[in-house]
Design an enzyme around this catalytic site. Structure first.
Site, PDB file in Angstrom:
ATOM      1  N   HIS A  72       0.844  -1.199   0.000  1.00 32.66           N
ATOM      2  CA  HIS A  72       0.000   0.000   0.000  1.00 32.66           C
ATOM      3  C   HIS A  72       0.875   1.243   0.000  1.00 32.66           C
ATOM      4  O   HIS A  72       1.809   1.342   0.798  1.00 32.66           O
ATOM      5  CB  HIS A  72      -0.885   0.041   1.249  1.00 32.66           C
ATOM      6  CG  HIS A  72      -1.977  -0.978   1.237  1.00 32.66           C
ATOM      7  ND1 HIS A  72      -2.959  -1.043   2.195  1.00 32.66           N
ATOM      8  CD2 HIS A  72      -2.259  -1.977   0.365  1.00 32.66           C
ATOM      9  CE1 HIS A  72      -3.788  -2.026   1.913  1.00 32.66           C
ATOM     10  NE2 HIS A  72      -3.377  -2.615   0.823  1.00 32.66           N
ATOM     11  N   PRO A 293      -2.171  -0.207  19.631  1.00 28.09           N
ATOM     12  CA  PRO A 293      -2.071  -0.708  18.256  1.00 28.09           C
ATOM     13  C   PRO A 293      -2.318   0.317  17.140  1.00 28.09           C
ATOM     14  O   PRO A 293      -1.967   0.044  15.991  1.00 28.09           O
ATOM     15  CB  PRO A 293      -3.124  -1.821  18.200  1.00 28.09           C
ATOM     16  CG  PRO A 293      -4.078  -1.514  19.295  1.00 28.09           C
ATOM     17  CD  PRO A 293      -3.291  -0.818  20.359  1.00 28.09           C
ATOM     18  N   LYS A 297       2.425  -0.650  15.150  1.00 29.03           N
ATOM     19  CA  LYS A 297       3.870  -0.594  15.371  1.00 29.03           C
ATOM     20  C   LYS A 297       4.479  -1.764  16.161  1.00 29.03           C
ATOM     21  O   LYS A 297       5.703  -1.955  16.144  1.00 29.03           O
ATOM     22  CB  LYS A 297       4.214   0.704  16.117  1.00 29.03           C
ATOM     23  CG  LYS A 297       4.021   1.942  15.268  1.00 29.03           C
ATOM     24  CD  LYS A 297       5.038   1.988  14.158  1.00 29.03           C
ATOM     25  CE  LYS A 297       4.643   2.911  13.056  1.00 29.03           C
ATOM     26  NZ  LYS A 297       5.294   2.645  11.807  1.00 29.03           N
ATOM     27  N   TYR A 385       4.555   6.404   9.969  1.00 28.48           N
ATOM     28  CA  TYR A 385       3.722   5.244   9.624  1.00 28.48           C
ATOM     29  C   TYR A 385       4.496   4.218   8.802  1.00 28.48           C
ATOM     30  O   TYR A 385       4.434   3.020   9.068  1.00 28.48           O
ATOM     31  CB  TYR A 385       2.469   5.712   8.882  1.00 28.48           C
ATOM     32  CG  TYR A 385       1.418   4.647   8.797  1.00 28.48           C
ATOM     33  CD1 TYR A 385       0.573   4.374   9.873  1.00 28.48           C
ATOM     34  CD2 TYR A 385       1.269   3.877   7.644  1.00 28.48           C
ATOM     35  CE1 TYR A 385      -0.383   3.373   9.810  1.00 28.48           C
ATOM     36  CE2 TYR A 385       0.310   2.871   7.571  1.00 28.48           C
ATOM     37  CZ  TYR A 385      -0.510   2.636   8.655  1.00 28.48           C
ATOM     38  OH  TYR A 385      -1.449   1.633   8.588  1.00 28.48           O
TER      39      TYR A 385
HETATM   40  P1  FAD Z   1       5.177 -12.273  20.881  1.00 28.20           P
HETATM   41  O1  FAD Z   1       4.638 -12.281  19.518  1.00 28.20           O
HETATM   42  O2  FAD Z   1       4.229 -12.142  22.025  1.00 28.20           O
HETATM   43  O3  FAD Z   1       6.019 -13.598  21.046  1.00 28.20           O
HETATM   44  C1  FAD Z   1       6.470 -14.071  22.289  1.00 28.20           C
HETATM   45  C2  FAD Z   1       6.521 -15.575  22.274  1.00 28.20           C
HETATM   46  O4  FAD Z   1       7.039 -16.052  23.504  1.00 28.20           O
HETATM   47  C3  FAD Z   1       5.132 -16.192  22.136  1.00 28.20           C
HETATM   48  O5  FAD Z   1       5.152 -17.130  21.094  1.00 28.20           O
HETATM   49  C4  FAD Z   1       4.875 -16.834  23.491  1.00 28.20           C
HETATM   50  O6  FAD Z   1       4.068 -17.984  23.391  1.00 28.20           O
HETATM   51  C5  FAD Z   1       6.284 -17.150  23.945  1.00 28.20           C
HETATM   52  N1  FAD Z   1       6.455 -17.260  25.406  1.00 28.20           N
HETATM   53  C6  FAD Z   1       5.783 -16.608  26.391  1.00 28.20           C
HETATM   54  N2  FAD Z   1       6.262 -16.971  27.593  1.00 28.20           N
HETATM   55  C7  FAD Z   1       7.250 -17.859  27.369  1.00 28.20           C
HETATM   56  C8  FAD Z   1       8.124 -18.576  28.217  1.00 28.20           C
HETATM   57  N3  FAD Z   1       8.059 -18.458  29.541  1.00 28.20           N
HETATM   58  N4  FAD Z   1       9.026 -19.397  27.672  1.00 28.20           N
HETATM   59  C9  FAD Z   1       9.104 -19.540  26.310  1.00 28.20           C
HETATM   60  N5  FAD Z   1       8.286 -18.880  25.457  1.00 28.20           N
HETATM   61  C10 FAD Z   1       7.378 -18.049  25.976  1.00 28.20           C
HETATM   62  N6  FAD Z   1       0.356  -5.065  16.909  1.00 28.20           N
HETATM   63  C11 FAD Z   1       0.013  -4.344  15.882  1.00 28.20           C
HETATM   64  O7  FAD Z   1       0.854  -3.613  15.404  1.00 28.20           O
HETATM   65  N7  FAD Z   1      -1.246  -4.411  15.349  1.00 28.20           N
HETATM   66  C12 FAD Z   1      -2.194  -5.263  15.855  1.00 28.20           C
HETATM   67  O8  FAD Z   1      -3.309  -5.313  15.361  1.00 28.20           O
HETATM   68  C13 FAD Z   1      -1.873  -6.030  16.961  1.00 28.20           C
HETATM   69  N8  FAD Z   1      -2.775  -6.864  17.511  1.00 28.20           N
HETATM   70  C14 FAD Z   1      -2.413  -7.585  18.611  1.00 28.20           C
HETATM   71  C15 FAD Z   1      -3.346  -8.427  19.213  1.00 28.20           C
HETATM   72  C16 FAD Z   1      -3.012  -9.146  20.367  1.00 28.20           C
HETATM   73  C17 FAD Z   1      -4.044 -10.047  21.025  1.00 28.20           C
HETATM   74  C18 FAD Z   1      -1.710  -9.013  20.916  1.00 28.20           C
HETATM   75  C19 FAD Z   1      -1.343  -9.761  22.172  1.00 28.20           C
HETATM   76  C20 FAD Z   1      -0.773  -8.185  20.293  1.00 28.20           C
HETATM   77  C21 FAD Z   1      -1.107  -7.469  19.150  1.00 28.20           C
HETATM   78  N9  FAD Z   1      -0.200  -6.634  18.510  1.00 28.20           N
HETATM   79  C22 FAD Z   1      -0.551  -5.909  17.459  1.00 28.20           C
HETATM   80  C23 FAD Z   1       1.168  -6.509  18.950  1.00 28.20           C
HETATM   81  C24 FAD Z   1       2.103  -7.392  18.144  1.00 28.20           C
HETATM   82  O9  FAD Z   1       1.430  -8.575  17.777  1.00 28.20           O
HETATM   83  C25 FAD Z   1       3.299  -7.642  19.027  1.00 28.20           C
HETATM   84  O10 FAD Z   1       3.949  -6.403  19.230  1.00 28.20           O
HETATM   85  C26 FAD Z   1       4.282  -8.677  18.489  1.00 28.20           C
HETATM   86  O11 FAD Z   1       3.702  -9.957  18.546  1.00 28.20           O
HETATM   87  C27 FAD Z   1       5.589  -8.660  19.280  1.00 28.20           C
HETATM   88  O12 FAD Z   1       6.382  -9.757  18.952  1.00 28.20           O
HETATM   89  P2  FAD Z   1       7.280 -10.470  20.044  1.00 28.20           P
HETATM   90  O13 FAD Z   1       8.011 -11.530  19.314  1.00 28.20           O
HETATM   91  O14 FAD Z   1       8.014  -9.472  20.826  1.00 28.20           O
HETATM   92  O15 FAD Z   1       6.254 -11.115  21.076  1.00 28.20           O
HETATM   93  C1  DHB Z   2      -3.870  -3.650  11.514  1.00 25.96           C
HETATM   94  C2  DHB Z   2      -3.627  -3.439  12.833  1.00 25.96           C
HETATM   95  C3  DHB Z   2      -3.337  -2.178  13.272  1.00 25.96           C
HETATM   96  O1  DHB Z   2      -3.084  -1.956  14.572  1.00 25.96           O
HETATM   97  C4  DHB Z   2      -3.299  -1.101  12.399  1.00 25.96           C
HETATM   98  O2  DHB Z   2      -3.024   0.130  12.856  1.00 25.96           O
HETATM   99  C5  DHB Z   2      -3.535  -1.327  11.073  1.00 25.96           C
HETATM  100  C6  DHB Z   2      -3.818  -2.600  10.621  1.00 25.96           C
HETATM  101  C7  DHB Z   2      -4.179  -5.021  11.042  1.00 25.96           C
HETATM  102  O3  DHB Z   2      -4.262  -5.930  11.875  1.00 25.96           O
HETATM  103  O4  DHB Z   2      -4.363  -5.207   9.828  1.00 25.96           O
END
Ligand code: FAD
Ligand code: DHB
Length: 407
Positions: A72, A293, A297, A385
């Site tokens: 996009h 969210p 980011k 963005y």
């Molecule tokens: P995570 O993806 O949380 O990965 C961490 C991993 O560690 C997981 O697989 C977990 O199972 C594992 N873990 C936990 N504890 C342990 C342990 N003790 N030992 C071993 N493994 C463990 N961001 C956006 O930008 N837009 C969105 O729409 C959005 N929606 C989201 C919806 C939800 C429900 C959540 C929770 C987050 C959302 N986010 C969103 C945020 C984004 O998904 C996260 O910032 C991103 O997943 C960060 O990645 P990470 O690898 O740091 O953590």
């Molecule tokens: C999506 C999530 C977001 O937080 C956003 O700002 C834009 C798109 C998504 O899940 O597609």
């Protein structure tokens, strides 16, 4: 078991770190509490910044993203029944975003690690860290009924907000800055073709709504809801009614409906842990910080952290120089606070505040009109963005953490 870097968590941060280290010839083992099928199907973020997408492509894990991801070059801001486009590409010398689900990134990274002989242990339990303030940290865990120990030189805490890593740092050696927003998001995945080519961020008197997508057949939608909302408070008909109302335009925008595949409520918070290092433990991604969210980011910030970490670890393992590791936390935190501000600003621009009145409404509309008409204001939104360049933080030369904590 022995490895150079013990990585806790197989989310985007942990998997990308393992991949980047492998490309530099550095060994790692990833430990994950969930099963592979679970992490590969968990629906979360969907927007990749320009440089995040470029990194996947440049490091050989971007082929499917380039085929299936949707590029996009703009987005819509919708308010007062009218949509105005922010031309991201025109404002950022051709940069844009790629819409590609987080679980697809996770699938691609897992496939690449396993194909390269990398070790990822799924379904581990009872993960504990020991000796992180020494040069011989140990991760203890249980796997397939056996208690095991992973000896490593460095531990990367990539285990998300609810993981064990952050809490393994003594409380006296870290501090947190936190903010809770007075609303949450109801996220919906629908088997329906997107109703617009680009993302629509809608400000409405009933609350914020977002139209996003995952593919030409699947739409991702979000609604601002009060804190404490249960997903079951929102039966299908109510979701579509509210989306139709909040996304309506004066010129007859039509929202396409389809079966709801998944729905869930996510609270919104800002959270930062400082510093992101304790001894040989380095935190990355959601383990260290959460952003609201709006602005998409979270995932991108997690990837930026591990890029910094992989670079610093490479210099340390190859040349024995630890300055990159010493600077890791401050370097990440500069970007994190920039993104924290942007995400909070976008949230305020588009959501109905808890104390909404005529005054707050007029200010929001004034700001939206400014952002969609002034090139200077639109550029501020656009460059944040699509993602500031990775070296942005090196342009800031003031210390990020005040020496005297803010009282
Ligand atoms: P995570 O993806 O949380 O990965 C961490 C991993 O560690 C997981 O697989 C977990 O199972 C594992 N873990 C936990 N504890 C342990 C342990 N003790 N030992 C071993 N493994 C463990 N961001 C956006 O930008 N837009 C969105 O729409 C959005 N929606 C989201 C919806 C939800 C429900 C959540 C929770 C987050 C959302 N986010 C969103 C945020 C984004 O998904 C996260 O910032 C991103 O997943 C960060 O990645 P990470 O690898 O740091 O953590
Ligand atoms: C999506 C999530 C977001 O937080 C956003 O700002 C834009 C798109 C998504 O899940 O597609």
């Amino acid at each position: 078991m022995r490895t150079q870097v013990g990585i806790i968590g197989a989310g985007p941060a942990g998997l990308m770190l393992a991949h980047l280290l492998h490309l530099e010839g550095i060994d790692s083992v990833v430990l994950e509490t969930r099963g592979r099928a679970y992490v590969e199907s968990r629906v979360r973020a969907g927007v990749l910044e320009h440089d995040t997408a470029q990194l996947l492509a440049d490091t050989g894990v971007g082929a499917r993203m380039r085929r299936e991801g949707l590029v996009h070059t703009g987005l819509e801001l919708r308010f007062e029944g009218v949509s105005r486009r922010i031309d991201l590409a025109a404002l950022t010398s051709g940069r844009g975003i790629t819409v590609y689900g987080q679980q697809e990134v996770v699938k691609d990274l897992i496939a690449a690690r396993l194909a390269a002989g990398g070790e990822i242990l799924f379904d581990v339990t009872d993960v504990e860290l020991a000796g992180i303030d020494s040069d011989a940290p140990v991760i203890r865990f249980a796997h397939e009924g056996t208690i095991r120990e992973l000896n490593c030189l460095v531990v990367a805490g990539c285990d998300g907000f609810h993981g064990v890593s952050r809490g393994s740092i003594p409380a006296s050696a870290r501090r947190t800055v936190e903010h809770t927003y007075p609303f949450s998001w109801l996220g919906v995945l629908a088997q329906a073709a997107p109703s617009a080519h680009e993302l629509i961020y809608a400000q409405h008197e009933r609350g914020f709504a977002l139209h996003s997508m995952r593919s030409p057949e699947v739409t991702r939608l979000y609604l601002q809801v009060p804190n404490g909302t249960e997903s079951s408070d929102w039966p299908t008909a109510r979701i579509w009614d509210e989306l139709h109302t909040r996304l309506a335009t004066n010129d007859g925008f039509t929202l396409k409906e389809g079966p709801i595949l998944e729905q869930g409520v996510t609270p919104m918070r800002s959270f930062v842990t400082e510093p992101m290092r304790y001894g040989q433990l380095f935190l990355a991604g959601d383990a260290a910080h959460i952003v609201p969210p709006t602005g998409a980011k979270g995932l991108n910030l997690a990837i930026a952290d591990v890029r910094f970490l992989a670079e610093a670890l490479t210099t340390w393992f190859r040349q024995g120089r630890g300055t990159g590791l010493d600077e890791y936390s401050a370097r990440c935190l500069r970007r994190i606070w920039r993104v924290q501000h942007f995400s909070s600003w976008m949230t305020g621009l588009l959501h109905r505040p808890a104390d909404a009145d005529e005054f707050s409404h007029r200010l929001q509309v004034a700001q939206l009109e400014y952002v969609t008409t002034s090139t200077a204001a639109a550029t501020t939104l656009a460059e944040n963005y699509v993602g500031l360049p990775l070296d942005w933080s090196s342009r800031v030369d003031t210390p990020v953490t005040p020496t005297v904590p803010f009282a």
